[in-house]
Design a protein around this motif. Structure first.
Motif, PDB file in Angstrom:
ATOM      1  N   ASP A 316      41.977  56.521 -25.557  1.00  0.00           N
ATOM      2  CA  ASP A 316      41.805  57.901 -25.091  1.00  0.00           C
ATOM      3  C   ASP A 316      41.382  58.813 -26.238  1.00  0.00           C
ATOM      4  O   ASP A 316      40.419  59.585 -26.128  1.00  0.00           O
ATOM      5  CB  ASP A 316      43.115  58.433 -24.489  1.00  0.00           C
ATOM      6  CG  ASP A 316      43.361  57.967 -23.065  1.00  0.00           C
ATOM      7  OD1 ASP A 316      42.405  57.503 -22.410  1.00  0.00           O
ATOM      8  OD2 ASP A 316      44.508  58.063 -22.609  1.00  0.00           O
ATOM      9  N   LEU A 317      42.114  58.750 -27.338  1.00  0.00           N
ATOM     10  CA  LEU A 317      41.831  59.625 -28.474  1.00  0.00           C
ATOM     11  C   LEU A 317      40.437  59.380 -29.029  1.00  0.00           C
ATOM     12  O   LEU A 317      39.732  60.325 -29.401  1.00  0.00           O
ATOM     13  CB  LEU A 317      42.889  59.423 -29.564  1.00  0.00           C
ATOM     14  CG  LEU A 317      44.295  59.924 -29.210  1.00  0.00           C
ATOM     15  CD1 LEU A 317      45.309  59.435 -30.228  1.00  0.00           C
ATOM     16  CD2 LEU A 317      44.311  61.450 -29.129  1.00  0.00           C
ATOM     17  N   ALA A 318      40.019  58.127 -29.090  1.00  0.00           N
ATOM     18  CA  ALA A 318      38.676  57.813 -29.594  1.00  0.00           C
ATOM     19  C   ALA A 318      37.593  58.369 -28.677  1.00  0.00           C
ATOM     20  O   ALA A 318      36.479  58.662 -29.134  1.00  0.00           O
ATOM     21  CB  ALA A 318      38.513  56.306 -29.744  1.00  0.00           C
ATOM     22  N   LEU A 319      37.915  58.533 -27.401  1.00  0.00           N
ATOM     23  CA  LEU A 319      36.948  59.041 -26.423  1.00  0.00           C
ATOM     24  C   LEU A 319      37.062  60.545 -26.209  1.00  0.00           C
ATOM     25  O   LEU A 319      36.327  61.110 -25.393  1.00  0.00           O
ATOM     26  CB  LEU A 319      37.146  58.324 -25.085  1.00  0.00           C
ATOM     27  CG  LEU A 319      36.882  56.806 -25.090  1.00  0.00           C
ATOM     28  CD1 LEU A 319      37.271  56.194 -23.753  1.00  0.00           C
ATOM     29  CD2 LEU A 319      35.421  56.502 -25.413  1.00  0.00           C
ATOM     30  N   GLY A 320      37.999  61.190 -26.907  1.00  0.00           N
ATOM     31  CA  GLY A 320      38.157  62.638 -26.763  1.00  0.00           C
ATOM     32  C   GLY A 320      39.045  63.050 -25.614  1.00  0.00           C
ATOM     33  O   GLY A 320      39.049  64.224 -25.216  1.00  0.00           O
ATOM     34  N   ILE A 321      39.831  62.114 -25.084  1.00  0.00           N
ATOM     35  CA  ILE A 321      40.727  62.397 -23.964  1.00  0.00           C
ATOM     36  C   ILE A 321      42.145  62.600 -24.500  1.00  0.00           C
ATOM     37  O   ILE A 321      42.629  61.800 -25.301  1.00  0.00           O
ATOM     38  CB  ILE A 321      40.725  61.230 -22.953  1.00  0.00           C
ATOM     39  CG1 ILE A 321      39.304  60.970 -22.443  1.00  0.00           C
ATOM     40  CG2 ILE A 321      41.693  61.489 -21.811  1.00  0.00           C
ATOM     41  CD1 ILE A 321      39.162  59.654 -21.693  1.00  0.00           C
ATOM     42  N   GLU A 322      42.818  63.639 -24.055  1.00  0.00           N
ATOM     43  CA  GLU A 322      44.193  63.851 -24.490  1.00  0.00           C
ATOM     44  C   GLU A 322      45.113  62.861 -23.778  1.00  0.00           C
ATOM     45  O   GLU A 322      45.203  62.860 -22.551  1.00  0.00           O
ATOM     46  CB  GLU A 322      44.652  65.275 -24.200  1.00  0.00           C
ATOM     47  CG  GLU A 322      46.081  65.545 -24.654  1.00  0.00           C
ATOM     48  CD  GLU A 322      46.522  66.982 -24.459  1.00  0.00           C
ATOM     49  OE1 GLU A 322      47.733  67.253 -24.606  1.00  0.00           O
ATOM     50  OE2 GLU A 322      45.662  67.842 -24.160  1.00  0.00           O
ATOM     51  N   PRO A 323      45.811  62.014 -24.527  1.00  0.00           N
ATOM     52  CA  PRO A 323      46.681  61.030 -23.878  1.00  0.00           C
ATOM     53  C   PRO A 323      47.998  61.644 -23.437  1.00  0.00           C
ATOM     54  O   PRO A 323      48.458  62.648 -23.986  1.00  0.00           O
ATOM     55  CB  PRO A 323      46.908  59.996 -24.995  1.00  0.00           C
ATOM     56  CG  PRO A 323      46.813  60.794 -26.253  1.00  0.00           C
ATOM     57  CD  PRO A 323      45.795  61.885 -25.990  1.00  0.00           C
ATOM     58  N   ARG A 324      48.610  61.023 -22.452  1.00  0.00           N
ATOM     59  CA  ARG A 324      49.946  61.397 -21.995  1.00  0.00           C
ATOM     60  C   ARG A 324      50.862  60.216 -22.279  1.00  0.00           C
ATOM     61  O   ARG A 324      50.863  59.222 -21.559  1.00  0.00           O
ATOM     62  CB  ARG A 324      49.937  61.722 -20.502  1.00  0.00           C
ATOM     63  CG  ARG A 324      48.963  62.820 -20.121  1.00  0.00           C
ATOM     64  CD  ARG A 324      49.384  64.162 -20.688  1.00  0.00           C
ATOM     65  NE  ARG A 324      48.467  65.231 -20.295  1.00  0.00           N
ATOM     66  CZ  ARG A 324      48.557  66.474 -20.736  1.00  0.00           C
ATOM     67  NH1 ARG A 324      49.512  66.800 -21.583  1.00  0.00           N
ATOM     68  NH2 ARG A 324      47.689  67.386 -20.337  1.00  0.00           N
ATOM     69  N   TYR A 325      51.612  60.315 -23.358  1.00  0.00           N
ATOM     70  CA  TYR A 325      52.482  59.200 -23.737  1.00  0.00           C
ATOM     71  C   TYR A 325      53.935  59.638 -23.595  1.00  0.00           C
ATOM     72  O   TYR A 325      54.311  60.718 -24.045  1.00  0.00           O
ATOM     73  CB  TYR A 325      52.182  58.756 -25.171  1.00  0.00           C
ATOM     74  CG  TYR A 325      52.696  57.370 -25.480  1.00  0.00           C
ATOM     75  CD1 TYR A 325      52.143  56.263 -24.850  1.00  0.00           C
ATOM     76  CD2 TYR A 325      53.746  57.186 -26.360  1.00  0.00           C
ATOM     77  CE1 TYR A 325      52.623  54.983 -25.118  1.00  0.00           C
ATOM     78  CE2 TYR A 325      54.241  55.912 -26.630  1.00  0.00           C
ATOM     79  CZ  TYR A 325      53.669  54.821 -26.001  1.00  0.00           C
ATOM     80  OH  TYR A 325      54.158  53.555 -26.246  1.00  0.00           O
ATOM     81  N   PRO A 326      54.781  58.818 -22.971  1.00  0.00           N
ATOM     82  CA  PRO A 326      56.134  59.253 -22.618  1.00  0.00           C
ATOM     83  C   PRO A 326      57.124  59.185 -23.785  1.00  0.00           C
ATOM     84  O   PRO A 326      56.885  58.534 -24.803  1.00  0.00           O
ATOM     85  CB  PRO A 326      56.542  58.263 -21.521  1.00  0.00           C
ATOM     86  CG  PRO A 326      55.755  57.026 -21.838  1.00  0.00           C
ATOM     87  CD  PRO A 326      54.450  57.494 -22.409  1.00  0.00           C
TER      88      PRO A 326
END
Length: 433
Positions: A316-326
């Motif tokens: 996600d981070l490499a693609l510019g997407i903000e991840p949602r990690y618990p």
């Protein structure tokens, strides 16, 4: 030209090595399952024939790698020259580094292509221990660096001190020196071209802080407790990890705050980071920071603790997407098994199947369980091959088997883990004289 751009297959470039690819094979799977082509660069330590054999095996997790190239060094110009056709032939959507040696060229390439990444400056500092001491001096110990031509002048104002080669990894060459004689002996063991750091010995428990950073903002942090062999030796080899660390919330908050401040100073963009600290009289002291995933089984520990693998967040981070990690709902522990000197013939346990990860080329896939489930042995792994010679733990390369256990947050990690560690049997033949 516009039609040619849209017709190119989307891809993501991963810079790594076989050991890291085997550990983080979910990266390759996740990239492929998003419809992206996984393109991989590895360094000279990777056995290319073995990696290609894994790629050609349709049952192997790394079989989804579309192309791999081995380079003789991580020099930025050589890496860029080697991927220029990929940049032309593919629509490169991201650049991801999963191993230490390519942090610098991966960060620079992502920035040059206008893609998310740590930034070339942050990547450069994270790869250079001397630069870290200069740029992040307020967060670290007292230190002095000695270039190869000035090593004869190396000294320490305080003993004991820590001596370390600035360019190595995996605790290689890091040693405690009690006086001038031990310092001189340590210096004589390094290669002539190595720059050496001499630092004050910081006492106190050691931790790592793992962080996911999206466009300069820390979106998730976790604190891992570390265990080393320093109490019984001159070395600092890691022999255990606990995620999340079982410490007061005030200590965890102090470590996360220090790490966040460091990332701000570095102007860190996007990616995963792994920073190591000592907590000395309540104050976090930075040992080093890396712009890559953590080593050993720490990503597996966070998977077991939170219920979700961390590799998709990295993509996600490499693609510019903000991840949602618990946040964690369990605790997970890795402990390396003590061994005596000799030749490793076999490893057995009644608690779990033993995985020979160096031979298999991939780490076992684990699954999370319910938060209140009893402690269980999730994995037993051996990083060496049968026949490897075991000796003193001077660095991480000499460790034999490790046990991964997950347990409820309120359970005692040492007691619960010891039960499974004690079930591991090492078959060691006496080494021939």
């Amino acid at each position: 030209m516009l039609n040619r751009q849209t017709e190119r297959p989307p891809a993501l470039i991963v810079m790594s090595d076989l050991a890291a690819l085997a550990r983080q094979h979910r990266l390759i799977t996740d990239i492929a399952e998003r419809g992206l082509t996984p393109l991989v660069i590895v360094g000279p330590t990777t056995d290319l024939a073995r990696l290609n054999a894994h790629i050609e095996d349709p049952t192997h997790p790394l079989s989804r790698i579309a192309a791999v190239r081995r380079l003789p060094s991580p020099a930025v110009d050589g890496v860029w020259a080697s991927v220029q056709d990929w940049i032309t032939d593919f629509d490169v959507r991201g650049v991801l580094c999963s191993g230490e040696v390519f942090v610098d060229p991966a960060g620079a390439l992502a920035e040059a292509l206008g893609l998310p990444g740590p930034g070339s400056w942050a990547a450069r500092v994270c790869r250079d221990k001397v630069m870290q001491r200069v740029v992040l001096g307020d967060h670290g110990p007292a230190w002095r660096a000695f270039a190869p031509h000035a090593r004869d002048t190396a000294t320490s104002e305080v003993y004991p001190c820590v001596v370390k080669p600035a360019g190595r990894m995996f605790s290689s060459g890091v040693v405690k020196a009690a006086d001038d004689a031990e310092l001189r002996a340590a210096l004589a063991a390094y290669e002539p071209d190595e720059t050496i750091l001499v630092e004050e010995l910081v006492t106190g428990p050691e931790f790592s802080v793992e962080a996911l950073v999206h466009h300069g903002e820390v979106v998730w942090s976790g604190v891992t407790a570390k265990l080393t062999n320093e109490d019984g030796s001159r070395y600092f080899t890691e022999i255990g990890h606990t995620s999340p660390a079982r410490i007061p919330s005030s200590d965890a908050e102090a470590l996360i705050a220090a790490n966040t401040a460091i990332l701000k100073t570095l102007r860190f963009g996007s990616g995963i980071t792994h920073a190591e600290f000592r907590l000395s009289e309540g104050r976090p002291v930075l040992m080093e920071i890396a712009a890559r995933l953590p080593g050993d089984a720490i990503t597996m520990l966070w998977h077991l603790a939170t219920g979700r693998p961390i590799e998709p967040a990295m993509v996600d981070l490499a693609l510019g997407i903000e991840p949602r990690y618990p946040e964690p709902t369990r605790r997970a522990v890795q402990r390396f098994v003590d061994h005596r000197a000799g030749r490793l013939a076999d490893v057995r346990s009644a608690a779990q199947t033993v995985s020979w990860i160096a031979d298999d080329g991939y780490w076992p896939t684990v699954s999370a369980t319910d938060a209140d489930a009893p402690a269980r042995c999730a994995s037993i792994m051996v990083g060496l091959s049968r026949g490897a010679v075991l000796g003193d733990l001077n660095d991480s390369s000499g460790r034999s088997a490790s046990v991964v256990v997950d347990l409820p947050l309120d359970a005692d990690p040492e007691t619960e883990t010891r039960v499974f560690v004690d079930q591991v049997e090492l078959d060691i033949d006496a080494e021939a004289p």
